[in-house]
Motif scaffolding. Structure first.
Motif, PDB file in Angstrom:
ATOM      1  N   TYR A  60      41.133  45.735  36.397  1.00  0.00           N
ATOM      2  CA  TYR A  60      40.756  45.830  37.802  1.00  0.00           C
ATOM      3  C   TYR A  60      40.410  44.450  38.334  1.00  0.00           C
ATOM      4  O   TYR A  60      39.635  43.723  37.725  1.00  0.00           O
ATOM      5  CB  TYR A  60      39.547  46.750  37.970  1.00  0.00           C
ATOM      6  CG  TYR A  60      39.938  48.190  38.273  1.00  0.00           C
ATOM      7  CD1 TYR A  60      39.851  48.702  39.566  1.00  0.00           C
ATOM      8  CD2 TYR A  60      40.421  49.016  37.275  1.00  0.00           C
ATOM      9  CE1 TYR A  60      40.220  50.007  39.852  1.00  0.00           C
ATOM     10  CE2 TYR A  60      40.802  50.329  37.543  1.00  0.00           C
ATOM     11  CZ  TYR A  60      40.695  50.813  38.842  1.00  0.00           C
ATOM     12  OH  TYR A  60      41.078  52.106  39.126  1.00  0.00           O
ATOM     13  N   LEU A  61      40.987  44.122  39.514  1.00  0.00           N
ATOM     14  CA  LEU A  61      40.708  42.841  40.151  1.00  0.00           C
ATOM     15  C   LEU A  61      40.454  43.033  41.654  1.00  0.00           C
ATOM     16  O   LEU A  61      41.177  42.527  42.492  1.00  0.00           O
ATOM     17  CB  LEU A  61      41.877  41.866  39.920  1.00  0.00           C
ATOM     18  CG  LEU A  61      41.719  40.433  40.427  1.00  0.00           C
ATOM     19  CD1 LEU A  61      40.470  39.785  39.862  1.00  0.00           C
ATOM     20  CD2 LEU A  61      42.951  39.606  40.099  1.00  0.00           C
ATOM     21  N   VAL A  83      38.886  47.129  32.180  1.00  0.00           N
ATOM     22  CA  VAL A  83      38.841  45.670  32.021  1.00  0.00           C
ATOM     23  C   VAL A  83      38.617  45.055  33.409  1.00  0.00           C
ATOM     24  O   VAL A  83      39.555  44.741  34.133  1.00  0.00           O
ATOM     25  CB  VAL A  83      40.139  45.121  31.406  1.00  0.00           C
ATOM     26  CG1 VAL A  83      40.009  43.617  31.114  1.00  0.00           C
ATOM     27  CG2 VAL A  83      40.508  45.867  30.127  1.00  0.00           C
ATOM     28  N   PRO A  84      37.342  44.893  33.823  1.00  0.00           N
ATOM     29  CA  PRO A  84      37.075  44.301  35.137  1.00  0.00           C
ATOM     30  C   PRO A  84      37.253  42.783  35.078  1.00  0.00           C
ATOM     31  O   PRO A  84      36.786  42.134  34.145  1.00  0.00           O
ATOM     32  CB  PRO A  84      35.599  44.660  35.393  1.00  0.00           C
ATOM     33  CG  PRO A  84      35.152  45.500  34.235  1.00  0.00           C
ATOM     34  CD  PRO A  84      36.105  45.255  33.125  1.00  0.00           C
ATOM     35  N   LEU A  85      37.900  42.215  36.086  1.00  0.00           N
ATOM     36  CA  LEU A  85      38.207  40.794  36.093  1.00  0.00           C
ATOM     37  C   LEU A  85      37.406  40.056  37.156  1.00  0.00           C
ATOM     38  O   LEU A  85      37.232  40.547  38.278  1.00  0.00           O
ATOM     39  CB  LEU A  85      39.701  40.577  36.345  1.00  0.00           C
ATOM     40  CG  LEU A  85      40.660  41.270  35.369  1.00  0.00           C
ATOM     41  CD1 LEU A  85      42.102  41.063  35.808  1.00  0.00           C
ATOM     42  CD2 LEU A  85      40.451  40.743  33.956  1.00  0.00           C
ATOM     43  N   PHE A  96      45.885  34.827  30.612  1.00  0.00           N
ATOM     44  CA  PHE A  96      45.330  34.940  29.262  1.00  0.00           C
ATOM     45  C   PHE A  96      44.641  36.288  29.060  1.00  0.00           C
ATOM     46  O   PHE A  96      44.892  36.995  28.073  1.00  0.00           O
ATOM     47  CB  PHE A  96      44.338  33.816  28.971  1.00  0.00           C
ATOM     48  CG  PHE A  96      43.583  34.037  27.681  1.00  0.00           C
ATOM     49  CD1 PHE A  96      44.171  33.733  26.457  1.00  0.00           C
ATOM     50  CD2 PHE A  96      42.313  34.603  27.684  1.00  0.00           C
ATOM     51  CE1 PHE A  96      43.498  33.982  25.264  1.00  0.00           C
ATOM     52  CE2 PHE A  96      41.630  34.842  26.498  1.00  0.00           C
ATOM     53  CZ  PHE A  96      42.221  34.530  25.286  1.00  0.00           C
ATOM     54  N   ILE A  97      43.747  36.671  29.989  1.00  0.00           N
ATOM     55  CA  ILE A  97      42.948  37.884  29.803  1.00  0.00           C
ATOM     56  C   ILE A  97      43.827  39.131  29.788  1.00  0.00           C
ATOM     57  O   ILE A  97      43.666  40.012  28.939  1.00  0.00           O
ATOM     58  CB  ILE A  97      41.874  37.997  30.901  1.00  0.00           C
ATOM     59  CG1 ILE A  97      40.840  36.871  30.742  1.00  0.00           C
ATOM     60  CG2 ILE A  97      41.175  39.350  30.847  1.00  0.00           C
ATOM     61  CD1 ILE A  97      39.841  36.779  31.883  1.00  0.00           C
ATOM     62  N   LEU A  98      44.765  39.212  30.708  1.00  0.00           N
ATOM     63  CA  LEU A  98      45.617  40.399  30.774  1.00  0.00           C
ATOM     64  C   LEU A  98      46.490  40.526  29.532  1.00  0.00           C
ATOM     65  O   LEU A  98      46.686  41.631  29.009  1.00  0.00           O
ATOM     66  CB  LEU A  98      46.468  40.366  32.037  1.00  0.00           C
ATOM     67  CG  LEU A  98      45.686  40.559  33.341  1.00  0.00           C
ATOM     68  CD1 LEU A  98      46.544  40.234  34.550  1.00  0.00           C
ATOM     69  CD2 LEU A  98      45.138  41.983  33.436  1.00  0.00           C
ATOM     70  N   PRO A 212      28.875  41.183  42.078  1.00  0.00           N
ATOM     71  CA  PRO A 212      30.166  41.835  41.828  1.00  0.00           C
ATOM     72  C   PRO A 212      30.054  42.870  40.706  1.00  0.00           C
ATOM     73  O   PRO A 212      29.327  42.678  39.745  1.00  0.00           O
ATOM     74  CB  PRO A 212      31.069  40.665  41.397  1.00  0.00           C
ATOM     75  CG  PRO A 212      30.414  39.445  41.953  1.00  0.00           C
ATOM     76  CD  PRO A 212      28.947  39.710  41.916  1.00  0.00           C
ATOM     77  N   MET A 213      30.779  43.965  40.852  1.00  0.00           N
ATOM     78  CA  MET A 213      30.723  45.013  39.832  1.00  0.00           C
ATOM     79  C   MET A 213      31.289  44.553  38.493  1.00  0.00           C
ATOM     80  O   MET A 213      31.004  45.164  37.469  1.00  0.00           O
ATOM     81  CB  MET A 213      31.462  46.263  40.306  1.00  0.00           C
ATOM     82  CG  MET A 213      30.748  47.013  41.401  1.00  0.00           C
ATOM     83  SD  MET A 213      31.584  48.574  41.806  1.00  0.00           S
ATOM     84  CE  MET A 213      31.415  48.606  43.581  1.00  0.00           C
TER      85      MET A 213
END
Length: 530
Positions: A60-61, A83-85, A96-98, A212-213
């Motif tokens: 999620y972005l 996976v909150p970004l 990288f993260i994704l 931010p969430m």
């Protein structure tokens, strides 16, 4: 029969008890808890149709929106992993993260889509990109159109175990790549129960999402405020003006933020005196503020100040600084000093300050050691990184990397990160303590202190200062002020004036960038770069 501690139960409870109560305000839209649950079911049906199953990662972005909030519960119903970004990263960070998380689906807000577009073709596991608030020219799936095609009927959930990983949160790395923190349903569930007690959350609360969430202290709010049937107010862009407008319009009773954001609210309030009728609690996580800051918040704004401490790896909160009953007779000044500390352990958290030999430091508020914790919130580990996990969790204790003291009442005071401690002539100096003094100077709006090399003392404190508007201040004045207020070895020896300080998405000052800036401007590299 034991009932597993799994997060969808929180929304279930809210729907049963508060079904027709406003659950979320977002832009001009309002949704009851029953309507929120229907959207969550649509999301779960949609994700299942895309092939998402238990254990898959869904990224999620978005900023703080209804769509972000409903994502937590929609993803969890499938047993999938959220996976909150961080919305303030660079395209290569997202790449990288994704790829590292092997995320299968990505939900992204239109305003942030331009950061994904440059790396879209390099995403190895993303099968679908779904855009929220999609513009016509964006060639991706439109979230609302996609969601509307699925039924609102009850979703048959995956079989969930409380020890299943439910969230994968990537910490911002100053060296190397970020690490993915694995938190379980049990981690988040028990943390929510503990936190809602210490923050006194009830169904009368109206919570404004400022942090931010995706952020560590914003992360828990979708759980403990939802479980209690509180009302969520979502802001896509949290400016001082929009925050105060929301507080007045929605009668907000509680909000979480970083000290720098609260400082900006104080500056706004000085110029725009506003009438706020309801009681407000402000929960602050980050560097400990000076006691004078606490006094201003409680006297000028009339808000209750609550300092908390934690980290992503502990789900996150471990300490809270509310005044214990036996200390209620302290003077206002003494109470402000106590509230400015990180605080005492929350229920379910064993937090200690230890020396290099692993022994507890003396409870005198002076001896410095590392803060360690073991609790129900400590992560399962770092995703695909057992070496870093073993380095951080040793003998059952999570080593935070924060240095602190503990006083005779059990309150822990964070004096610095290990890497931010300044060692001058063999003496340890807390950059946080020095910053607290600088904030007392009338012309200083913001300040951050780092170590810089010194021929005689090895290191000395150097300040980066944002001057307050309308004030003319000099380096000599600030140095002289710090020498008046501090032992001379703690006083700053230089000042760099800047228009703003580099900050994370949550408002935390990034000292690593200041160290890099200092070294680059002095034609050197290496020693203080983290």
């Amino acid at each position: 029969m034991n009932v597993p501690l799994v997060l969808p139960e929180f929304l279930d409870r809210a729907v049963r008890l508060y079904g027709d109560k406003p659950a979320v305000y977002c832009d001009e839209r309002v949704f009851t808890y029953r309507q929120l649950n229907e959207r969550v079911n649509q999301l779960s049906h949609g994700l299942k149709d895309l092939g998402v199953k238990k254990g898959d990662r869904v990224a999620y972005l978005p900023p703080n929106t209804l769509e972000m909030l409903e994502g937590f519960y929609g993803v969890f119903q499938l047993g999938a992993i959220m996976v909150p970004l961080n919305i303030r990263l660079k395209p290569e960070d997202y790449l990288f993260i994704l790829n590292h998380s092997e995320s299968k689906v990505l939900f992204v807000d239109q305003d942030i889509y331009h950061l994904i577009e440059p790396v879209k073709e390099q995403l190895e596991t993303i099968e679908h990109i779904i855009v929220q608030y999609k513009a016509d020219e964006t060639n991706e799936i439109d979230y609302n159109e996609w969601l509307s095609t699925y039924p609102k009927t009850t979703f048959t959930r995956a079989e969930l175990d409380e020890n299943d990983v439910c969230s994968l949160l990537y910490t911002s790395g100053t060296t190397g790549n970020p690490k993915g923190v694995m938190l379980t349903h049990r981690n988040n569930y028990l943390h929510a129960l503990c936190t809602m007690h210490h923050l006194r959350v009830t169904d009368k609360d109206v919570y404004l999402h400022v942090l931010p969430m995706f952020h560590v202290n914003g992360w828990g709010s979708p759980f403990y405020y939802t479980a209690n049937g509180a009302t969520h107010i979502c802001l896509k862009s949290a400016t001082p003006e929009s925050i105060f407008n929301a507080i007045q319009e929605h009668k907000v009773s509680v909000l979480h933020m970083a000290p720098t954001v609260l400082n900006s609210l104080l500056q706004f309030y000085e110029k725009n005196i506003l009438e706020i009728e309801q009681d407000v609690r402000v929960v602050i996580a980050g560097s400990a503020p000076p006691p004078a800051f606490v006094t201003r918040v409680e006297k000028e704004l009339g808000w209750e100040f609550i300092q908390v401490y934690g980290m992503t790896e502990s789900a996150p909160l471990s300490l809270v600084s509310s005044i214990l009953a036996q200390l209620d007779l302290l003077s206002p000044g003494e109470k402000a000093r106590m509230k400015a500390k990180a605080g005492y352990p929350m229920i379910g958290s064993d937090v200690r300050v230890i020396n290099e030999n692993g022994e507890e430091v003396v409870h005198d508020g002076k001896e410095i050691g590392e803060v360690v914790t073991r609790s129900h919130g400590v992560m399962q580990g770092y995703w695909k990184n057992p070496e870093a996990t073993m380095e951080t969790i040793r003998n059952g204790w999570l080593h935070t990397g924060d240095m602190g003291t503990i006083d005779e009442h059990g309150y822990i005071d964070i004096v610095d990160r290990k890497k931010d401690i300044i060692i001058s002539g063999g003496e340890n100096i807390s950059s946080i303590e020095v910053e607290g003094v600088l904030y007392e100077y009338l012309g200083v709006l913001e300040a951050a202190v780092i170590a810089v090399p010194h021929e005689k003392w090895g290191e000395t404190p150097h300040a980066f200062v944002v001057p307050r508007e309308g004030h003319s201040i000099t380096e000599a004045e600030i140095i002289a002020f710090s020498r008046e207020k501090l032992a001379h070895f703690k006083a700053i020896t230089g000042v760099t004036f800047v228009e703003e300080l580099p900050k994370t998405a949550s408002g935390k000052i990034q000292k690593v960038h200041l160290r890099n800036e200092y070294w680059n401007s002095h034609g050197k590299t290496g020693r203080f770069i983290n």
